[in-house]
Design a protein around this motif. Structure first.
Motif, mmCIF file in Angstrom:
data_model
loop_
_atom_site.group_PDB
_atom_site.id
_atom_site.type_symbol
_atom_site.label_atom_id
_atom_site.label_comp_id
_atom_site.label_asym_id
_atom_site.label_seq_id
_atom_site.Cartn_x
_atom_site.Cartn_y
_atom_site.Cartn_z
ATOM 1 N N GLU A 22 -1.594 12.060 -22.441
ATOM 2 C CA GLU A 22 -1.585 11.797 -20.998
ATOM 3 C C GLU A 22 -0.918 10.449 -20.738
ATOM 4 O OE1 GLU A 22 -4.600 11.487 -17.121
ATOM 5 O OE2 GLU A 22 -5.407 11.723 -19.139
ATOM 6 N N ILE A 23 -0.053 10.420 -19.700
ATOM 7 C CA ILE A 23 0.588 9.178 -19.253
ATOM 8 C C ILE A 23 -0.024 8.810 -17.902
ATOM 9 C CG2 ILE A 23 2.754 8.004 -18.723
ATOM 10 C CD1 ILE A 23 4.202 10.184 -20.270
ATOM 11 N N ARG A 24 -0.484 7.560 -17.764
ATOM 12 C CA ARG A 24 -1.052 7.081 -16.511
ATOM 13 C C ARG A 24 -0.271 5.863 -16.031
ATOM 14 N NH1 ARG A 24 -7.491 7.025 -18.307
ATOM 15 N NH2 ARG A 24 -7.630 9.250 -18.898
ATOM 16 N N LEU A 25 0.115 5.874 -14.752
ATOM 17 C CA LEU A 25 0.850 4.756 -14.155
ATOM 18 C C LEU A 25 -0.026 4.063 -13.112
ATOM 19 C CD1 LEU A 25 4.459 6.192 -13.619
ATOM 20 C CD2 LEU A 25 3.557 4.902 -15.562
ATOM 21 N N PHE A 26 -0.024 2.720 -13.149
ATOM 22 C CA PHE A 26 -0.801 1.905 -12.223
ATOM 23 C C PHE A 26 0.132 0.892 -11.559
ATOM 24 C CE2 PHE A 26 -3.616 3.372 -15.502
ATOM 25 C CZ PHE A 26 -4.840 3.607 -14.896
ATOM 26 N N LYS A 58 -1.867 5.414 -9.739
ATOM 27 C CA LYS A 58 -0.946 6.093 -8.833
ATOM 28 C C LYS A 58 -0.686 7.542 -9.233
ATOM 29 C CE LYS A 58 -0.056 2.903 -5.797
ATOM 30 N NZ LYS A 58 -0.378 3.109 -4.368
ATOM 31 N N VAL A 59 -0.341 7.796 -10.509
ATOM 32 C CA VAL A 59 0.019 9.167 -10.898
ATOM 33 C C VAL A 59 -0.205 9.323 -12.399
ATOM 34 C CG1 VAL A 59 2.458 8.645 -11.369
ATOM 35 C CG2 VAL A 59 1.813 10.953 -10.665
ATOM 36 N N SER A 60 -0.474 10.557 -12.824
ATOM 37 C CA SER A 60 -0.649 10.873 -14.245
ATOM 38 C C SER A 60 0.048 12.190 -14.554
ATOM 39 C CB SER A 60 -2.135 11.002 -14.611
ATOM 40 O OG SER A 60 -2.823 9.796 -14.436
ATOM 41 N N THR A 61 0.336 12.394 -15.829
ATOM 42 C CA THR A 61 0.842 13.690 -16.279
ATOM 43 C C THR A 61 0.337 13.933 -17.692
ATOM 44 O OG1 THR A 61 2.799 15.111 -16.404
ATOM 45 C CG2 THR A 61 2.996 12.920 -17.371
ATOM 46 N N ARG A 62 0.245 15.193 -18.085
ATOM 47 C CA ARG A 62 -0.231 15.545 -19.415
ATOM 48 C C ARG A 62 0.813 16.390 -20.138
ATOM 49 N NH1 ARG A 62 -6.693 17.034 -18.692
ATOM 50 N NH2 ARG A 62 -7.333 14.996 -17.847
ATOM 51 N N PHE A 63 0.881 16.229 -21.434
ATOM 52 C CA PHE A 63 1.738 17.068 -22.264
ATOM 53 C C PHE A 63 1.078 17.202 -23.626
ATOM 54 C CE2 PHE A 63 3.017 12.745 -23.134
ATOM 55 C CZ PHE A 63 3.341 12.720 -24.484
ATOM 56 N N SER A 64 1.579 18.122 -24.429
ATOM 57 C CA SER A 64 0.961 18.375 -25.725
ATOM 58 C C SER A 64 2.028 18.410 -26.814
ATOM 59 C CB SER A 64 0.184 19.696 -25.706
ATOM 60 O OG SER A 64 1.060 20.779 -25.413
ATOM 61 N N PHE A 83 10.177 9.803 -23.469
ATOM 62 C CA PHE A 83 10.326 9.090 -22.212
ATOM 63 C C PHE A 83 9.538 9.806 -21.119
ATOM 64 C CE2 PHE A 83 14.165 8.406 -24.695
ATOM 65 C CZ PHE A 83 14.324 7.019 -24.641
ATOM 66 N N GLY A 84 8.927 9.031 -20.245
ATOM 67 C CA GLY A 84 8.323 9.542 -19.015
ATOM 68 C C GLY A 84 9.160 9.080 -17.840
ATOM 69 N N VAL A 85 9.965 9.986 -17.261
ATOM 70 C CA VAL A 85 10.913 9.647 -16.195
ATOM 71 C C VAL A 85 10.284 10.002 -14.845
ATOM 72 C CG1 VAL A 85 13.247 10.011 -15.307
ATOM 73 C CG2 VAL A 85 12.822 10.084 -17.772
ATOM 74 N N PHE A 86 10.445 9.129 -13.847
ATOM 75 C CA PHE A 86 9.808 9.335 -12.551
ATOM 76 C C PHE A 86 10.651 8.711 -11.442
ATOM 77 C CE2 PHE A 86 8.127 5.603 -14.699
ATOM 78 C CZ PHE A 86 8.386 4.586 -13.784
ATOM 79 N N THR A 87 10.428 9.176 -10.219
ATOM 80 C CA THR A 87 10.978 8.522 -9.037
ATOM 81 C C THR A 87 9.908 7.603 -8.454
ATOM 82 O OG1 THR A 87 10.251 10.343 -7.621
ATOM 83 C CG2 THR A 87 12.503 10.448 -8.481
ATOM 84 N N TYR A 88 10.339 6.604 -7.680
ATOM 85 C CA TYR A 88 9.383 5.670 -7.098
ATOM 86 C C TYR A 88 9.953 5.118 -5.798
ATOM 87 C CZ TYR A 88 12.465 1.952 -8.786
ATOM 88 O OH TYR A 88 13.545 1.141 -9.007
ATOM 89 N N ASP A 89 9.064 4.525 -4.996
ATOM 90 C CA ASP A 89 9.492 3.911 -3.739
ATOM 91 C C ASP A 89 8.438 2.878 -3.329
ATOM 92 O OD1 ASP A 89 11.074 3.435 -1.532
ATOM 93 O OD2 ASP A 89 10.124 4.970 -0.306
ATOM 94 N N GLY A 90 8.875 1.792 -2.713
ATOM 95 C CA GLY A 90 7.960 0.779 -2.185
ATOM 96 C C GLY A 90 7.478 -0.233 -3.198
ATOM 97 N N PRO A 102 0.808 -1.222 0.000
ATOM 98 C CA PRO A 102 0.000 0.000 0.000
ATOM 99 C C PRO A 102 0.841 1.271 0.000
ATOM 100 C CG PRO A 102 -0.082 -1.096 2.146
ATOM 101 C CD PRO A 102 0.600 -2.041 1.207
ATOM 102 N N GLU A 103 2.111 1.184 0.479
ATOM 103 C CA GLU A 103 2.939 2.394 0.520
ATOM 104 C C GLU A 103 3.674 2.653 -0.790
ATOM 105 O OE1 GLU A 103 5.448 -0.998 2.266
ATOM 106 O OE2 GLU A 103 3.380 -0.283 2.380
ATOM 107 N N ALA A 104 3.448 1.850 -1.830
ATOM 108 C CA ALA A 104 4.113 2.070 -3.117
ATOM 109 C C ALA A 104 3.672 3.408 -3.706
ATOM 110 C CB ALA A 104 3.769 0.935 -4.078
ATOM 111 N N VAL A 105 4.639 4.243 -4.094
ATOM 112 C CA VAL A 105 4.336 5.582 -4.611
ATOM 113 C C VAL A 105 5.216 5.896 -5.814
ATOM 114 C CG1 VAL A 105 3.548 6.545 -2.418
ATOM 115 C CG2 VAL A 105 5.961 6.605 -2.962
ATOM 116 N N PHE A 106 4.722 6.797 -6.678
ATOM 117 C CA PHE A 106 5.477 7.338 -7.800
ATOM 118 C C PHE A 106 5.584 8.845 -7.621
ATOM 119 C CE2 PHE A 106 3.861 3.423 -9.711
ATOM 120 C CZ PHE A 106 4.974 2.961 -10.392
ATOM 121 N N GLY A 107 6.727 9.408 -8.024
ATOM 122 C CA GLY A 107 6.862 10.849 -8.073
ATOM 123 C C GLY A 107 6.262 11.394 -9.372
ATOM 124 N N PRO A 108 6.316 12.712 -9.581
ATOM 125 C CA PRO A 108 5.787 13.299 -10.813
ATOM 126 C C PRO A 108 6.500 12.738 -12.045
ATOM 127 C CG PRO A 108 6.239 14.994 -9.166
ATOM 128 C CD PRO A 108 6.834 13.733 -8.653
#
Length: 265
Positions: free
Chosen positions: A230-234, A240-246, A175-182, A143-149
């Protein structure tokens, strides 16, 4: 207004107890906030600061109890009390007439609101059913698994030297680069790249990287069509997190070809 020794001791005790409550709350907030941070070193630093504040709160509480218990005795041993005259009232005023209301007004009109505001619904992204049927893993996501922006960039490096929310034109791989933990090994993770409501890239696989650090997802197109993406991570089936770009620029003649790719670690 002059302060007596008793009043001064009580005031000091009240201030110490107020400082205890404020410091304790600050420490508790620091500890709770540290648990939500994705970075280990920053989390440990914030946690240590919170426990230091809690320790200070305990010391302030002890000082407040000591002041309330022994303050007057210590003060009187330093400054002996002097007798003072107690003023005696010589005239007592007695009210002679008490006015009693004879009429009680009862409200006759009750205003009823005619418009009730209804909160809007913000949808939480979900995985398409066609993807969830592919899941065969037995590892339950922590449950503590997280992604950064998610930072969108044309060049893969950690951290990305250049990233943007809009690109005038793009070809090849983004590329969609992110930090993560857990994230535990074997946990299913999924990255979906959307253009509008259409999935242009997808990757879904068991996690094979470290439990925390930097990761990425990638999408390759021969020519990126202009539009909103839009990029969506599960993790598992949990968003967990999404971001949008154009992508801006003229409409390309080539038809984009979805290509699953990517990785993390």
């Amino acid at each position: 207004m002059s302060l007596t020794i008793d009043t001064t001791v009580q005031l000091i005790s009240v201030l110490l107890f107020a400082a205890t409550i404020i410091t304790g709350l600050l420490g508790w907030w620091q500890i709770q906030d540290a648990r939500r941070l994705p970075f280990f070193l920053l989390r440990q630093s914030r946690m240590a600061r919170g426990w230091r504040l809690m320790a200070v709160a305990v010391l302030l509480a002890g000082a407040g109890v000591s002041s309330l218990t022994f303050g007057r005795r210590v003060a009187y041993s330093i400054i002996p009390p002097t007798p003072s005259m107690t003023p005696t009232a010589t005239i007592t005023l007695t009210p002679t007439i008490t006015l009693t209301p004879t009429i009680t007004l009862t409200p006759t009109i009750t205003l009823t609101p005619t418009i009730t505001a209804t909160p809007t619904i913000t949808a939480t992204p979900i995985l398409p059913e066609a993807i969830t049927v592919l899941f065969r893993e037995t590892v339950t996501p922590a449950p503590e698994a997280v992604f950064g922006p998610i930072l969108v960039t044309k060049r893969l490096d950690y951290p990305p030297a250049s990233h943007a929310d809009s690109f005038e034109e793009a070809k090849g791989t983004l590329f969609g680069v992110f930090t993560y933990d857990g994230l535990d090994r074997g946990v299913r993770w999924t990255a979906l790249w959307y253009r509008g409501d259409e999935i242009v890239c997808m990757e879904t696989q068991p996690w094979d990287g470290a439990r925390g650090g930097w990761g990425f997802t990638e999408c390759e197109q021969e020519t990126w069509q202009p539009g909103e993406y839009e990029i969506r991570l599960f993790v598992g089936e949990t968003w967990k997190v999404s971001t949008r770009f154009s992508i801006t620029g003229p409409e390309a003649t080539a038809t984009p070809t979805p290509a699953p790719a990517g990785g993390g670690g």
